[in-house]
Design a protein around this motif. Structure first.
Motif, mmCIF file in Angstrom:
data_model
loop_
_atom_site.group_PDB
_atom_site.id
_atom_site.type_symbol
_atom_site.label_atom_id
_atom_site.label_comp_id
_atom_site.label_asym_id
_atom_site.label_seq_id
_atom_site.Cartn_x
_atom_site.Cartn_y
_atom_site.Cartn_z
ATOM 1 N N MET A 76 50.215 31.163 6.479
ATOM 2 C CA MET A 76 48.862 31.698 6.493
ATOM 3 C C MET A 76 48.833 33.003 7.286
ATOM 4 S SD MET A 76 45.464 29.727 7.758
ATOM 5 C CE MET A 76 45.911 28.351 6.717
ATOM 6 N N LYS A 77 48.148 34.032 6.747
ATOM 7 C CA LYS A 77 48.127 35.336 7.395
ATOM 8 C C LYS A 77 47.128 35.364 8.549
ATOM 9 C CE LYS A 77 49.818 38.046 3.563
ATOM 10 N NZ LYS A 77 49.665 39.256 2.776
ATOM 11 N N LYS A 78 47.385 36.252 9.479
ATOM 12 C CA LYS A 78 46.505 36.402 10.631
ATOM 13 C C LYS A 78 45.213 37.115 10.222
ATOM 14 C CE LYS A 78 50.566 37.130 13.533
ATOM 15 N NZ LYS A 78 51.250 38.094 14.398
ATOM 16 N N ASP A 79 44.191 36.967 11.069
ATOM 17 C CA ASP A 79 42.971 37.739 10.855
ATOM 18 C C ASP A 79 43.307 39.213 11.004
ATOM 19 O OD1 ASP A 79 41.532 35.519 10.458
ATOM 20 O OD2 ASP A 79 40.471 35.537 12.374
ATOM 21 N N GLU A 80 42.698 40.021 10.146
ATOM 22 C CA GLU A 80 42.957 41.461 10.176
ATOM 23 C C GLU A 80 42.036 42.120 11.191
ATOM 24 O OE1 GLU A 80 43.828 44.369 6.582
ATOM 25 O OE2 GLU A 80 41.684 43.984 6.784
ATOM 26 N N PRO A 81 42.585 42.889 12.140
ATOM 27 C CA PRO A 81 41.744 43.594 13.110
ATOM 28 C C PRO A 81 40.871 44.626 12.397
ATOM 29 C CG PRO A 81 44.057 43.608 13.761
ATOM 30 C CD PRO A 81 44.004 43.148 12.337
ATOM 31 N N PRO A 82 39.825 45.115 13.036
ATOM 32 C CA PRO A 82 38.966 46.133 12.414
ATOM 33 C C PRO A 82 39.762 47.369 11.999
ATOM 34 C CG PRO A 82 37.970 45.281 14.426
ATOM 35 C CD PRO A 82 39.368 44.736 14.375
ATOM 36 N N LEU A 83 39.376 47.933 10.855
ATOM 37 C CA LEU A 83 40.045 49.162 10.379
ATOM 38 C C LEU A 83 39.411 50.380 11.054
ATOM 39 C CD1 LEU A 83 40.289 48.286 6.573
ATOM 40 C CD2 LEU A 83 42.111 48.158 8.282
ATOM 41 N N GLU A 84 39.437 50.367 12.365
ATOM 42 C CA GLU A 84 38.883 51.454 13.163
ATOM 43 C C GLU A 84 39.981 51.981 14.070
ATOM 44 O OE1 GLU A 84 35.646 49.664 15.193
ATOM 45 O OE2 GLU A 84 34.475 49.309 13.360
ATOM 46 N N PHE A 85 40.236 53.294 13.970
ATOM 47 C CA PHE A 85 41.364 53.873 14.689
ATOM 48 C C PHE A 85 40.927 55.102 15.471
ATOM 49 C CE2 PHE A 85 42.842 51.841 10.789
ATOM 50 C CZ PHE A 85 43.734 50.905 11.313
ATOM 51 N N ASN A 124 48.563 48.123 9.124
ATOM 52 C CA ASN A 124 49.557 49.110 9.572
ATOM 53 C C ASN A 124 49.503 50.376 8.722
ATOM 54 O OD1 ASN A 124 50.640 47.586 11.712
ATOM 55 N ND2 ASN A 124 51.974 46.446 10.314
ATOM 56 N N GLN A 125 49.331 50.202 7.402
ATOM 57 C CA GLN A 125 49.260 51.351 6.503
ATOM 58 C C GLN A 125 48.019 52.200 6.808
ATOM 59 O OE1 GLN A 125 51.457 52.517 4.290
ATOM 60 N NE2 GLN A 125 50.108 54.203 3.710
ATOM 61 N N LYS A 126 46.883 51.543 7.044
ATOM 62 C CA LYS A 126 45.657 52.276 7.371
ATOM 63 C C LYS A 126 45.800 53.016 8.702
ATOM 64 C CE LYS A 126 43.261 51.193 3.765
ATOM 65 N NZ LYS A 126 42.887 52.236 2.782
ATOM 66 N N ARG A 127 46.477 52.397 9.639
ATOM 67 C CA ARG A 127 46.731 53.053 10.929
ATOM 68 C C ARG A 127 47.605 54.286 10.730
ATOM 69 N NH1 ARG A 127 51.170 52.148 14.459
ATOM 70 N NH2 ARG A 127 50.779 52.841 16.616
ATOM 71 N N TYR A 128 48.638 54.150 9.897
ATOM 72 C CA TYR A 128 49.536 55.270 9.592
ATOM 73 C C TYR A 128 48.763 56.414 8.943
ATOM 74 C CZ TYR A 128 53.500 57.715 7.384
ATOM 75 O OH TYR A 128 54.408 58.662 6.978
#
Length: 291
Positions: free
Chosen positions: A1-10, A48-52
């Motif tokens: 099971m995947k972890k909760d995704e943190p907010p897409l705010e960088f 990770n991709q959105k952070r990149y």
């Protein structure tokens, strides 16, 4: 099971990411001194991709700043007669780009996420600024007495968030028969129900819906190259014009030759095609252009 995704705010600055470029032009973490790490959160590829991508946008602005501060280029807005409210792009030029009577260097990068002044974002992040940007070319050209124009062929549109009315209109605008649409709606509801169930565990965030507003006469790399030729390069005083065209930039240059053959042959002295993806047969270049 995947972890909760943190907010897409960088963060919107390099300092916010805790990174900076050292004296060698290498991107390093402010505390550890280590290179950039893509897999910052294990098992969260999308995050990770959105952070990149967010870091990449900051680096693009950083390179723009270097073009102005270190290379002493000026930003010129496109279209040249743009109104206040319409989408705009820009290029960078040296002060003498149009007045230098001797020689002018024009740089065109490839396609993708790169913008003016860059060859490859990946190289900027993983190697250094000299490897991934056009800055060494620009500095050398200025040192040797060239005027310089840096094209920005991937800046073709701006993205604006759709209003609720526009989102509703796009979902209701189907011409499908009622029975087919009802069947599709039923499938979509069942799919949404399953997604909602899994969302309790994974919680992927829905991104905003956007629409693209294209920049007049600069809606593609090919259009951009022709526009800059017509409004700047063709009007320059330089007796000799030189191009460096990388990857898709080579295709854009060949298209420029097809559309402005006589002018280009008269003004351009030489072209360096670096890993170019042009194809004179596919682009239907005439015999004289192929020669």
């Amino acid at each position: 099971m995947k972890k909760d995704e943190p907010p897409l705010e960088f963060p919107d600055t390099l300092e916010g990411f805790e990174y900076s470029f050292n004296e060698k032009g290498q991107l390093r973490h402010a505390k550890t001194g280590e290179p950039f790490v893509f897999n910052y959160r294990e098992d969260l590829h999308r995050w990770n991709q959105k952070r990149y991508e967010a870091l990449g946008e900051i680096i693009t602005k950083h390179v723009y700043g270097l073009l102005e501060k270190e290379c002493h280029l000026k930003k010129v807005t496109l279209p040249v007669d743009a109104t206040e409210n319409e989408p705009k792009s820009f290029i960078f030029m040296s002060e003498d780009a149009l007045t230098n009577p001797d020689k002018l260097l024009v740089l065109i990068h490839g396609n993708g996420v790169v913008r003016a002044g860059q060859w490859a974002r990946r190289l900027i992040i993983n190697e250094d600024l000299d490897s991934g940007t056009q800055i060494p070319y620009i500095k050398k050209a200025i040192e040797e007495g060239y005027g310089v124009i840096v094209l920005n062929p991937n800046e073709n549109y701006i993205e604006v968030e759709k209003t609720k009315a526009q989102v509703q209109l796009s979902s209701d605008s189907s011409d499908e028969p009622a029975e087919k649409r009802e069947r599709k709606d039923k499938i979509q509801k069942e799919t949404k129900k399953r997604c909602d169930f899994y969302e309790k565990y994974r919680n992927p965030q829905k991104e905003k819906e956007t629409m693209q507003m294209y920049i007049r006469d600069n809606g593609s790399p090919e259009e951009h190259a022709i526009y800059v030729w017509d409004h700047f390069i063709s009007q320059s005083a330089a007796e000799n014009v030189f191009f460096v065209a990388h990857s898709y930039g080579g295709l854009a240059f060949v298209e420029l030759m097809i559309q402005r053959e006589a002018e280009v042959k008269n003004k351009v002295t030489a072209v360096a095609l670096t890993d170019s993806v042009h194809n004179v047969w596919h682009q239907e270049a005439g015999k004289t252009i192929r020669e």
